[in-house]
Design a protein around this motif. Structure first.
Motif, PDB file in Angstrom:
ATOM      1  N   PRO A 261       3.064  -9.926 -15.752  1.00 48.98           N
ATOM      2  CA  PRO A 261       2.763  -8.666 -15.068  1.00 48.98           C
ATOM      3  C   PRO A 261       1.598  -8.828 -14.096  1.00 48.98           C
ATOM      4  CG  PRO A 261       1.948  -8.593 -17.318  1.00 48.98           C
ATOM      5  CD  PRO A 261       2.688  -9.898 -17.180  1.00 48.98           C
ATOM      6  N   LEU A 262       1.745  -8.207 -12.922  1.00 47.00           N
ATOM      7  CA  LEU A 262       0.706  -8.286 -11.888  1.00 47.00           C
ATOM      8  C   LEU A 262       0.200  -6.893 -11.528  1.00 47.00           C
ATOM      9  CD1 LEU A 262       2.082 -11.024  -9.434  1.00 47.00           C
ATOM     10  CD2 LEU A 262       0.460 -11.278 -11.321  1.00 47.00           C
ATOM     11  N   LEU A 263       0.109  -6.024 -12.534  1.00 46.88           N
ATOM     12  CA  LEU A 263      -0.426  -4.684 -12.256  1.00 46.88           C
ATOM     13  C   LEU A 263      -1.821  -4.794 -11.663  1.00 46.88           C
ATOM     14  CD1 LEU A 263       0.904  -3.248 -15.593  1.00 46.88           C
ATOM     15  CD2 LEU A 263       1.562  -2.354 -13.350  1.00 46.88           C
ATOM     16  N   ASN A 264      -2.538  -5.819 -12.066  1.00 47.78           N
ATOM     17  CA  ASN A 264      -3.855  -6.127 -11.513  1.00 47.78           C
ATOM     18  C   ASN A 264      -3.847  -7.600 -11.086  1.00 47.78           C
ATOM     19  OD1 ASN A 264      -6.517  -6.398 -10.853  1.00 47.78           O
ATOM     20  ND2 ASN A 264      -7.283  -6.185 -12.962  1.00 47.78           N
ATOM     21  N   PRO A 265      -3.355  -7.889  -9.870  1.00 43.65           N
ATOM     22  CA  PRO A 265      -3.132  -9.291  -9.477  1.00 43.65           C
ATOM     23  C   PRO A 265      -4.378 -10.159  -9.585  1.00 43.65           C
ATOM     24  CG  PRO A 265      -2.120  -7.793  -7.883  1.00 43.65           C
ATOM     25  CD  PRO A 265      -2.929  -6.945  -8.818  1.00 43.65           C
ATOM     26  N   SER A 266      -5.535  -9.569  -9.335  1.00 40.54           N
ATOM     27  CA  SER A 266      -6.753 -10.396  -9.340  1.00 40.54           C
ATOM     28  C   SER A 266      -7.102 -10.890 -10.738  1.00 40.54           C
ATOM     29  CB  SER A 266      -7.928  -9.605  -8.745  1.00 40.54           C
ATOM     30  OG  SER A 266      -8.254  -8.517  -9.586  1.00 40.54           O
ATOM     31  N   SER A 267      -6.458 -10.325 -11.757  1.00 38.59           N
ATOM     32  CA  SER A 267      -6.749 -10.769 -13.124  1.00 38.59           C
ATOM     33  C   SER A 267      -6.013 -12.064 -13.474  1.00 38.59           C
ATOM     34  CB  SER A 267      -6.357  -9.673 -14.120  1.00 38.59           C
ATOM     35  OG  SER A 267      -4.954  -9.505 -14.142  1.00 38.59           O
ATOM     36  N   VAL A 268      -5.166 -12.529 -12.568  1.00 37.15           N
ATOM     37  CA  VAL A 268      -4.377 -13.737 -12.847  1.00 37.15           C
ATOM     38  C   VAL A 268      -4.956 -14.928 -12.077  1.00 37.15           C
ATOM     39  CG1 VAL A 268      -2.090 -14.801 -12.630  1.00 37.15           C
ATOM     40  CG2 VAL A 268      -2.299 -12.408 -13.348  1.00 37.15           C
ATOM     41  N   ASP A 269      -5.461 -15.891 -12.810  1.00 35.20           N
ATOM     42  CA  ASP A 269      -6.029 -17.119 -12.230  1.00 35.20           C
ATOM     43  C   ASP A 269      -4.855 -18.036 -11.860  1.00 35.20           C
ATOM     44  OD1 ASP A 269      -6.901 -19.847 -12.078  1.00 35.20           O
ATOM     45  OD2 ASP A 269      -8.744 -19.308 -13.150  1.00 35.20           O
ATOM     46  N   VAL A 270      -4.682 -18.281 -10.566  1.00 33.51           N
ATOM     47  CA  VAL A 270      -3.503 -19.004 -10.094  1.00 33.51           C
ATOM     48  C   VAL A 270      -3.458 -20.437 -10.625  1.00 33.51           C
ATOM     49  CG1 VAL A 270      -2.377 -19.956  -8.037  1.00 33.51           C
ATOM     50  CG2 VAL A 270      -3.145 -17.567  -8.054  1.00 33.51           C
ATOM     51  N   ALA A 271      -4.548 -21.171 -10.485  1.00 29.83           N
ATOM     52  CA  ALA A 271      -4.544 -22.577 -10.895  1.00 29.83           C
ATOM     53  C   ALA A 271      -4.339 -22.703 -12.404  1.00 29.83           C
ATOM     54  CB  ALA A 271      -5.863 -23.236 -10.483  1.00 29.83           C
ATOM     55  N   MET A 272      -5.059 -21.897 -13.157  1.00 27.83           N
ATOM     56  CA  MET A 272      -4.915 -21.936 -14.623  1.00 27.83           C
ATOM     57  C   MET A 272      -3.490 -21.606 -15.035  1.00 27.83           C
ATOM     58  SD  MET A 272      -4.531 -19.704 -17.342  1.00 27.83           S
ATOM     59  CE  MET A 272      -5.230 -18.101 -16.940  1.00 27.83           C
ATOM     60  N   THR A 273      -2.918 -20.589 -14.387  1.00 29.26           N
ATOM     61  CA  THR A 273      -1.554 -20.162 -14.750  1.00 29.26           C
ATOM     62  C   THR A 273      -0.546 -21.273 -14.446  1.00 29.26           C
ATOM     63  OG1 THR A 273      -2.146 -17.856 -14.338  1.00 29.26           O
ATOM     64  CG2 THR A 273       0.207 -18.390 -14.357  1.00 29.26           C
ATOM     65  N   LYS A 274      -0.712 -21.909 -13.284  1.00 26.08           N
ATOM     66  CA  LYS A 274       0.189 -23.026 -12.951  1.00 26.08           C
ATOM     67  C   LYS A 274       0.116 -24.120 -14.014  1.00 26.08           C
ATOM     68  CE  LYS A 274       0.877 -24.645  -8.772  1.00 26.08           C
ATOM     69  NZ  LYS A 274       0.711 -25.074  -7.363  1.00 26.08           N
ATOM     70  N   ASN A 275      -1.093 -24.391 -14.456  1.00 27.21           N
ATOM     71  CA  ASN A 275      -1.253 -25.412 -15.506  1.00 27.21           C
ATOM     72  C   ASN A 275      -0.541 -25.011 -16.792  1.00 27.21           C
ATOM     73  OD1 ASN A 275      -2.752 -27.117 -13.922  1.00 27.21           O
ATOM     74  ND2 ASN A 275      -4.746 -26.373 -14.664  1.00 27.21           N
ATOM     75  N   ALA A 276      -0.710 -23.772 -17.162  1.00 31.26           N
ATOM     76  CA  ALA A 276      -0.088 -23.311 -18.412  1.00 31.26           C
ATOM     77  C   ALA A 276       1.425 -23.384 -18.307  1.00 31.26           C
ATOM     78  CB  ALA A 276      -0.541 -21.878 -18.719  1.00 31.26           C
ATOM     79  N   LEU A 277       1.977 -22.956 -17.171  1.00 25.62           N
ATOM     80  CA  LEU A 277       3.426 -23.003 -16.976  1.00 25.62           C
ATOM     81  C   LEU A 277       3.932 -24.437 -17.040  1.00 25.62           C
ATOM     82  CD1 LEU A 277       3.572 -20.442 -14.014  1.00 25.62           C
ATOM     83  CD2 LEU A 277       4.495 -20.064 -16.320  1.00 25.62           C
ATOM     84  N   ALA A 278       3.194 -25.337 -16.347  1.00 23.94           N
ATOM     85  CA  ALA A 278       3.617 -26.738 -16.310  1.00 23.94           C
ATOM     86  C   ALA A 278       3.542 -27.368 -17.705  1.00 23.94           C
ATOM     87  CB  ALA A 278       2.747 -27.518 -15.325  1.00 23.94           C
ATOM     88  N   ALA A 279       2.498 -27.018 -18.446  1.00 26.03           N
ATOM     89  CA  ALA A 279       2.310 -27.613 -19.773  1.00 26.03           C
ATOM     90  C   ALA A 279       3.470 -27.295 -20.701  1.00 26.03           C
ATOM     91  CB  ALA A 279       0.995 -27.112 -20.387  1.00 26.03           C
ATOM     92  N   HIS A 280       4.123 -26.176 -20.449  1.00 25.11           N
ATOM     93  CA  HIS A 280       5.211 -25.754 -21.336  1.00 25.11           C
ATOM     94  C   HIS A 280       6.573 -25.774 -20.653  1.00 25.11           C
ATOM     95  CE1 HIS A 280       2.279 -24.764 -24.404  1.00 25.11           C
ATOM     96  NE2 HIS A 280       1.538 -24.262 -23.433  1.00 25.11           N
ATOM     97  N   GLY A 281       6.614 -26.334 -19.445  1.00 28.67           N
ATOM     98  CA  GLY A 281       7.885 -26.524 -18.761  1.00 28.67           C
ATOM     99  C   GLY A 281       8.623 -25.239 -18.429  1.00 28.67           C
ATOM    100  N   LEU A 282       7.870 -24.208 -18.044  1.00 25.11           N
ATOM    101  CA  LEU A 282       8.493 -22.899 -17.800  1.00 25.11           C
ATOM    102  C   LEU A 282       8.615 -22.559 -16.319  1.00 25.11           C
ATOM    103  CD1 LEU A 282       6.674 -20.679 -20.450  1.00 25.11           C
ATOM    104  CD2 LEU A 282       8.998 -21.615 -20.574  1.00 25.11           C
ATOM    105  N   ARG A 283       9.657 -21.843 -15.998  1.00 24.46           N
ATOM    106  CA  ARG A 283       9.731 -21.152 -14.716  1.00 24.46           C
ATOM    107  C   ARG A 283       8.988 -19.816 -14.858  1.00 24.46           C
ATOM    108  NH1 ARG A 283      16.243 -21.346 -13.534  1.00 24.46           N
ATOM    109  NH2 ARG A 283      16.677 -23.178 -14.830  1.00 24.46           N
ATOM    110  N   VAL A 284       8.750 -19.172 -13.710  1.00 25.39           N
ATOM    111  CA  VAL A 284       7.975 -17.928 -13.791  1.00 25.39           C
ATOM    112  C   VAL A 284       8.496 -16.887 -12.802  1.00 25.39           C
ATOM    113  CG1 VAL A 284       6.211 -18.741 -12.159  1.00 25.39           C
ATOM    114  CG2 VAL A 284       5.629 -16.954 -13.824  1.00 25.39           C
ATOM    115  N   ALA A 285       8.470 -15.644 -13.244  1.00 26.43           N
ATOM    116  CA  ALA A 285       8.688 -14.477 -12.387  1.00 26.43           C
ATOM    117  C   ALA A 285       7.500 -13.550 -12.570  1.00 26.43           C
ATOM    118  CB  ALA A 285       9.985 -13.771 -12.786  1.00 26.43           C
ATOM    119  N   THR A 286       7.313 -12.653 -11.626  1.00 26.34           N
ATOM    120  CA  THR A 286       6.229 -11.673 -11.749  1.00 26.34           C
ATOM    121  C   THR A 286       6.797 -10.265 -11.588  1.00 26.34           C
ATOM    122  OG1 THR A 286       5.736 -11.743  -9.382  1.00 26.34           O
ATOM    123  CG2 THR A 286       4.525 -13.269 -10.796  1.00 26.34           C
ATOM    124  N   SER A 287       6.032  -9.284 -12.035  1.00 26.58           N
ATOM    125  CA  SER A 287       6.469  -7.894 -11.865  1.00 26.58           C
ATOM    126  C   SER A 287       5.274  -6.959 -11.854  1.00 26.58           C
ATOM    127  CB  SER A 287       7.429  -7.489 -12.989  1.00 26.58           C
ATOM    128  OG  SER A 287       6.794  -7.590 -14.245  1.00 26.58           O
TER     129      SER A 287
END
Lengths: 371, 371
Positions: B119-145
């Motif tokens: 969820p991106l109700l508050n986009p600034s609360s999402v750290d882009v680099a950290m999130t990319k790392n987390a997604l990569a670590a678990h082999g996930l694709r991502v969508a936002t809403s």
């Protein structure tokens, strides 16, 4: 509206598909010769051949009302020995002048209903003597309903707002008793609308006390049954499920307070309509049948088979009242409260809507052995 | 939450009925040795024997996912060749710290999903680099809403409020592109909430212009698909049906804008889920599967057979993402916006909830030939 109404040119259920049965329906409301108030009705409904089978709906796919079942129950059939059937006045009119009242009662009777449900959101707008005359002229029973407002809400933490809620309930009860209503229903315990947050324990206790007080007053002066309507999360924060209503009823502990279930809301909040009905058992006192989009009955997602299975299991014989809203009829304020942003039917289609809904309910009652 | 979580003692679907299969489920998320952030997952899901048949639900009565179908698709099966399956991050956590992100991604992967929706109700609360790392670590694709707010609403008549809405959309797009999202979905065209009145023609035109602008910007910088979520009348006054969304999409006229349907909302607003899907056809780009009470999938009133028949008819192969809300997880503010006045499941049941939902979807896909 005193002039004989025109037949709708398009169907409510499938507005873009011409259905020839509509042309065979004849339901004429003749105005009286004076004051533009219709006082006599001429019903010519030759066993309507309801071709639901031709419309691929989910209700039908589940084994909904069949053509033969609907056909066997014309509008001129006697009142059923089991549940009386009702229709909400807001299917007909947004006002309650003498002309409105007679027109709505005439159409209710002509469509074959036993009961008209009159909204009391503003009780002082209902003239008791005039309404009694209109009901008597058309041989109708009557129920009433309302939802509280945020400035007159018995579930508030603010005792001055609770007091205003009690005044509103008293005024509605006076009108209900005055016009001879059998039931006073709706969101009697809460405001009708989107709450900014959940109900507090204090607010719930205030609501319980208010309903207990009202129930004692009703019992002292009448046989009116109070029905607490269970509605979806966007229209109250207090009673969204039958389970919550049963707990509330236990706390109120007055025999003339019953549960009022509504299929539109149940479709959102209950996991099983049948289970919700069975949970209420003999505490169920009033039922609204409304479709998932608040439009034509049997054309949407409500699992009516599940509802009627439940009603049969508890041998329900209370009122079953059809409710549907179009902003062509409902006031702009109420349309905004109910979020009627689009209309499932138009003003000229209301007679067809009501006749179809009654046929659908009778078909379901036949199918599930309820009459 | 870094400690291995306890198994729930009661079932989500039938909280008061002990189901022994739960005891056989073993899904352990092991924390890493430092910083309390789990980075490795150990999945031990031995082909869960889902005994839906033992629970008398409507979905089952309609011929829902069978035990054998669900059993054949354990969480360790490869990504399906057709629709990737997703789960909303709010099933796991209401925050997005590094610990939250890794925990949510670990649980998403362990439950067998391909996609996490953030969820991106508050986009600034999402750290882009950290999130990319987390997604990569678990082999996930991502969508936002996201859904807009009333003070940043591109469907407003007030151009200063529209401008704030455009800023919010731009910020959400920047994050979406940054984290590599395939889809940015939700109520991008309107505030998420109960409007006091209907949308004006000016408001709608402003929304069309805003989405067109955003679509061009998205196309210039990425392959992100924008999905316009169709939601119920209490959560927008603009797009409540697939038909309204198609008209809106025609006015926007940009190829990277698609329709996002959600079964929770369709159950209220569409007459037929199948017809709605077919109406969208290849303009359908994203699907939320949610139950009628926003709880456990397959246990309520949503007609999932109708949905999946429609998806098969249009050969849908876009994401299918499970969404469910409990105020045990969602922030108090969002709980109030979404009217989560009671919880269909508890925090400790979220893994079970997600595993069950995926099994149910796979069973439906098998049944309707979608994979």
């Amino acid at each position: 509206m005193s002039a004989p109404f025109a037949r709708p040119s398009a169907s409510i259920a499938t507005p873009r598909i011409h259905r020839t049965r509509r042309e065979r329906l004849r339901l004429d409301v003749a105005p009286s010769s004076k004051s533009a108030v219709p006082t006599t009705t001429t019903t010519r409904l030759p066993a309507p051949t309801v071709h639901r089978a031709s419309v691929p709906t989910r209700a039908h796919a589940r084994g909904g009302a069949t053509s033969s079942a609907a056909t066997s129950s014309g509008a001129s059939s006697p009142v059923s020995a089991s549940s009386p059937l009702g229709v909400h006045a807001l299917v007909w009119t947004g006002g309650w002048s003498e002309a409105d009242a007679h027109d709505a009662c005439a159409r209710t009777a002509a469509a074959g209903y036993d009961i008209i449900e009159i909204p009391l959101l503003n009780p002082s707008s209902v003239d008791v003597a005039m309404t009694k005359n209109a009901l008597a002229a058309h041989g109708l029973r009557v129920a009433t309903s309302l939802g509280l407002s945020f400035d007159a809400d018995v579930s508030s933490d603010d005792l001055s707002i609770v007091a205003k809620g009690n005044e509103l309930l008293d005024a509605a009860l006076d009108v209900s008793v005055g016009i001879g209503a059998t039931h006073m229903c709706g969101i009697l315990y809460s405001a009708l609308g989107k709450y900014p947050n959940g109900c507090t324990a204090t607010g719930r206790a205030n609501a319980v006390a208010a309903i207990k007080r009202l129930a004692k007053k009703a019992a002292d002066t009448s046989d009116v049954v109070l029905g607490l309507e269970v509605v979806n999360r966007y229209e109250t924060n207090l009673l969204n499920t039958a389970e919550q209503a049963m707990a509330f009823l236990n706390d109120v502990d007055e025999p003339n307070v019953k549960i009022h279930l509504d299929t539109y809301h149940m479709n959102i909040e209950e996991r099983s309509l049948e289970a919700a009905v069975v949970l209420c058992g003999d505490r169920l006192g009033y039922v609204h049948v409304g479709e998932s989009d608040r439009g034509a009955l049997g054309m949407g997602n409500v699992d009516f088979d599940s509802l009627f299975r439940g009603l049969r299991r508890v041998d329900y014989d209370g009122p079953i009242t059809f409710e549907s809203f179009s902003s062509d009829v409902v006031s702009p304020d109420l349309s905004d409260v109910l979020c009627i942003w689009r209309n499932p039917w138009g003003f000229e289609q209301r007679d067809e809507l009501a006749v179809d809904a009654r046929s659908f309910v009778l078909g379901m009652m036949d199918k599930h052995g309820l009459r």
